[in-house]
Design a protein around this motif. Sequence first.
Motif, PDB file in Angstrom:
ATOM      1  N   GLN A   1       0.852  -1.188   0.000  1.00  0.00           N
ATOM      2  CA  GLN A   1       0.000   0.000   0.000  1.00  0.00           C
ATOM      3  C   GLN A   1       0.888   1.237   0.000  1.00  0.00           C
ATOM      4  O   GLN A   1       1.732   1.418   0.883  1.00  0.00           O
ATOM      5  CB  GLN A   1      -0.902   0.002   1.238  1.00  0.00           C
ATOM      6  CG  GLN A   1      -1.810  -1.214   1.327  1.00  0.00           C
ATOM      7  CD  GLN A   1      -2.552  -1.284   2.655  1.00  0.00           C
ATOM      8  OE1 GLN A   1      -2.324  -0.479   3.545  1.00  0.00           O
ATOM      9  NE2 GLN A   1      -3.446  -2.269   2.781  1.00  0.00           N
ATOM     10  N   THR A   2       0.706   2.104  -0.985  1.00  0.00           N
ATOM     11  CA  THR A   2       1.418   3.379  -1.085  1.00  0.00           C
ATOM     12  C   THR A   2       0.381   4.494  -1.056  1.00  0.00           C
ATOM     13  O   THR A   2      -0.612   4.437  -1.790  1.00  0.00           O
ATOM     14  CB  THR A   2       2.218   3.463  -2.398  1.00  0.00           C
ATOM     15  OG1 THR A   2       3.121   2.342  -2.455  1.00  0.00           O
ATOM     16  CG2 THR A   2       3.007   4.755  -2.469  1.00  0.00           C
TER      17      THR A   2
ATOM     18  N   SER B   1      -1.192  -2.667  -4.525  1.00  0.00           N
ATOM     19  CA  SER B   1      -0.688  -3.722  -5.423  1.00  0.00           C
ATOM     20  C   SER B   1      -0.866  -5.063  -4.722  1.00  0.00           C
ATOM     21  O   SER B   1      -0.378  -5.255  -3.599  1.00  0.00           O
ATOM     22  CB  SER B   1       0.790  -3.485  -5.742  1.00  0.00           C
ATOM     23  OG  SER B   1       0.975  -2.242  -6.405  1.00  0.00           O
ATOM     24  N   LEU B   2      -1.587  -5.981  -5.377  1.00  0.00           N
ATOM     25  CA  LEU B   2      -1.898  -7.276  -4.789  1.00  0.00           C
ATOM     26  C   LEU B   2      -0.762  -8.265  -5.067  1.00  0.00           C
ATOM     27  O   LEU B   2      -0.429  -8.540  -6.210  1.00  0.00           O
ATOM     28  CB  LEU B   2      -3.208  -7.815  -5.362  1.00  0.00           C
ATOM     29  CG  LEU B   2      -3.744  -9.110  -4.767  1.00  0.00           C
ATOM     30  CD1 LEU B   2      -4.067  -8.949  -3.290  1.00  0.00           C
ATOM     31  CD2 LEU B   2      -4.985  -9.560  -5.546  1.00  0.00           C
ATOM     32  N   TYR B   3      -0.160  -8.801  -4.017  1.00  0.00           N
ATOM     33  CA  TYR B   3       0.892  -9.790  -4.157  1.00  0.00           C
ATOM     34  C   TYR B   3       0.365 -11.224  -4.109  1.00  0.00           C
ATOM     35  O   TYR B   3       0.843 -12.114  -4.812  1.00  0.00           O
ATOM     36  CB  TYR B   3       1.948  -9.609  -3.046  1.00  0.00           C
ATOM     37  CG  TYR B   3       2.839  -8.411  -3.233  1.00  0.00           C
ATOM     38  CD1 TYR B   3       2.943  -7.802  -4.479  1.00  0.00           C
ATOM     39  CD2 TYR B   3       3.594  -7.905  -2.178  1.00  0.00           C
ATOM     40  CE1 TYR B   3       3.760  -6.712  -4.660  1.00  0.00           C
ATOM     41  CE2 TYR B   3       4.417  -6.825  -2.345  1.00  0.00           C
ATOM     42  CZ  TYR B   3       4.496  -6.215  -3.593  1.00  0.00           C
ATOM     43  OH  TYR B   3       5.310  -5.143  -3.759  1.00  0.00           O
TER      44      TYR B   3
ATOM     45  N   GLU C   1      -7.080  -4.253  -6.256  1.00  0.00           N
ATOM     46  CA  GLU C   1      -5.876  -3.443  -6.418  1.00  0.00           C
ATOM     47  C   GLU C   1      -6.164  -2.321  -7.408  1.00  0.00           C
ATOM     48  O   GLU C   1      -7.101  -2.356  -8.177  1.00  0.00           O
ATOM     49  CB  GLU C   1      -4.718  -4.298  -6.898  1.00  0.00           C
ATOM     50  CG  GLU C   1      -4.881  -4.885  -8.277  1.00  0.00           C
ATOM     51  CD  GLU C   1      -3.644  -5.662  -8.722  1.00  0.00           C
ATOM     52  OE1 GLU C   1      -2.600  -5.554  -8.045  1.00  0.00           O
ATOM     53  OE2 GLU C   1      -3.731  -6.356  -9.740  1.00  0.00           O
ATOM     54  N   GLY C   2      -5.247  -1.294  -7.307  1.00  0.00           N
ATOM     55  CA  GLY C   2      -5.432  -0.145  -8.176  1.00  0.00           C
ATOM     56  C   GLY C   2      -5.254   1.157  -7.411  1.00  0.00           C
ATOM     57  O   GLY C   2      -4.836   1.187  -6.241  1.00  0.00           O
ATOM     58  N   ARG C   3      -5.583   2.267  -8.034  1.00  0.00           N
ATOM     59  CA  ARG C   3      -5.387   3.596  -7.459  1.00  0.00           C
ATOM     60  C   ARG C   3      -6.710   4.130  -6.929  1.00  0.00           C
ATOM     61  O   ARG C   3      -7.762   3.938  -7.531  1.00  0.00           O
ATOM     62  CB  ARG C   3      -4.835   4.548  -8.509  1.00  0.00           C
ATOM     63  CG  ARG C   3      -4.469   5.934  -7.966  1.00  0.00           C
ATOM     64  CD  ARG C   3      -3.984   6.848  -9.061  1.00  0.00           C
ATOM     65  NE  ARG C   3      -5.044   7.085 -10.055  1.00  0.00           N
ATOM     66  CZ  ARG C   3      -4.916   7.851 -11.135  1.00  0.00           C
ATOM     67  NH1 ARG C   3      -3.735   8.420 -11.379  1.00  0.00           N
ATOM     68  NH2 ARG C   3      -5.909   8.018 -11.976  1.00  0.00           N
TER      69      ARG C   3
END
Length: 453
Positions: free
Chosen positions: A113-114, A310-312, A318-320
């Motif tokens: 997560q950013t 971002s899914l690991y 996931e996404g913005r």
Amino acid sequence: MQTLVRWSALFALTIFPSFARAQSGPPHAVTLTEVLQRARENPPAILAALATLQRTQAQEQYARGTYIPRFTVEAGSGIGYADQPYLTKENRASLQKFSQEPVPPTAQSTTQQTFGRANLDIPVLDLGRHYAVKAAHMNSDAQRSAYSAAQRSATNAGAELYMRSLAALALVEDARLTLERRTSQHDAISGLVRAGLRPSVDATRAQIEVIAAGFALQTREIEVSATGASLAAAMGNDPTQPVVAATFDDGVLPAPLPPLEASVRAVELRPEIKQLESNVASKRADHQAAIGARLPTVGLQAIGNVARVSLYHGDGVEGRTLAGSGSVYMRWAALDPTIWRRANVTRGAIEEAQRQLEATLLAVRVEVVDAAYQVQRTRAMLDQATQVLAAAEAARTAQNERYRAGVASLLDLLDAESIEQSARRQRIEAERDQRIARVRLLAACGTIGELTK
């Protein structure tokens, strides 16, 4: 006995003064203007007051910073793990009917997560802030007056020491004149003794006067060095490097004011009074800020967020993501007892500052009136000392002629010499006291700084 007396005189007049001069060296002569200018700028006490002034000015700028909108930015990145149910038991059973694989009871995911956040806060209406800034400004003004008061005290001390240095130099010259006269007198009496016109005891008595005059000169020279050391310290210099006062013209000092006019000038110009007036205004602003803190504050706020996931591993989204909001807010400390009781403290501080101002006003008026009358007293004492000196000089001349004519004793002559010597010293001290009194009156009126111009 006579040999011992002569050796004592030789030690007092030759060895010790030469040793003292070799140790100290010739002092540097300074003018009154130079003393006052350096006393206003160089001493550590003045520099400390200046540092305090600069600190309060910085505090004022810090308080004014509350008018600037607050804008904060935050960003970060990290690893997230989630394990949570996403279907009810009934829905999972229904879904299981159409799936060959078992349906898991929870959704598990590992993500990076950013994120970034921005917050803008603009206080629009805040009375407490307004008066807090005003209080900081008045406190800065008070310290500026305190700095001026420190300069006034320093220049007053420097001027007084300058006058004492002048008097010390005059007393050295007076002591040197006395020694010359005692030496000349001893030579004349010795001649009369050799001629058989006077007993030998007169020569011995005159020799004792020479020794006493020599030690008196030595003492006066030490006083010059001691006064010069104090004068150097008043200028912010090393006291081990003494200075001496240069020639001085009494016309430099303005005419002394009468008590009433001097009192009015002092109330108008003394920095101590201005300092306390600013202090009272600062306390009033503090009280108004305390009252304003009880009231609601209104402002504008804007918040913006941006995030990316971002899914690991596992199931998830996931996404913005972008989000933002703007609002008008009102904050009110309705149930904060410290805020509601603070006004009682600030109200008492106003009363305290006002009483201090009234006490200082009275003290300044008393000081300046006493200084004005002291100028008058020292003027009368100087006139008296001048007239006494004129009479003592006439008496000394007459007794000297009578002694040479053989109609007066040595005791009569020495008594006249002592009276004239005392009158000369009192005249010098009276002139010193008159100058110091005039300087103190200028300082009491708050106008001593004009001497530096």
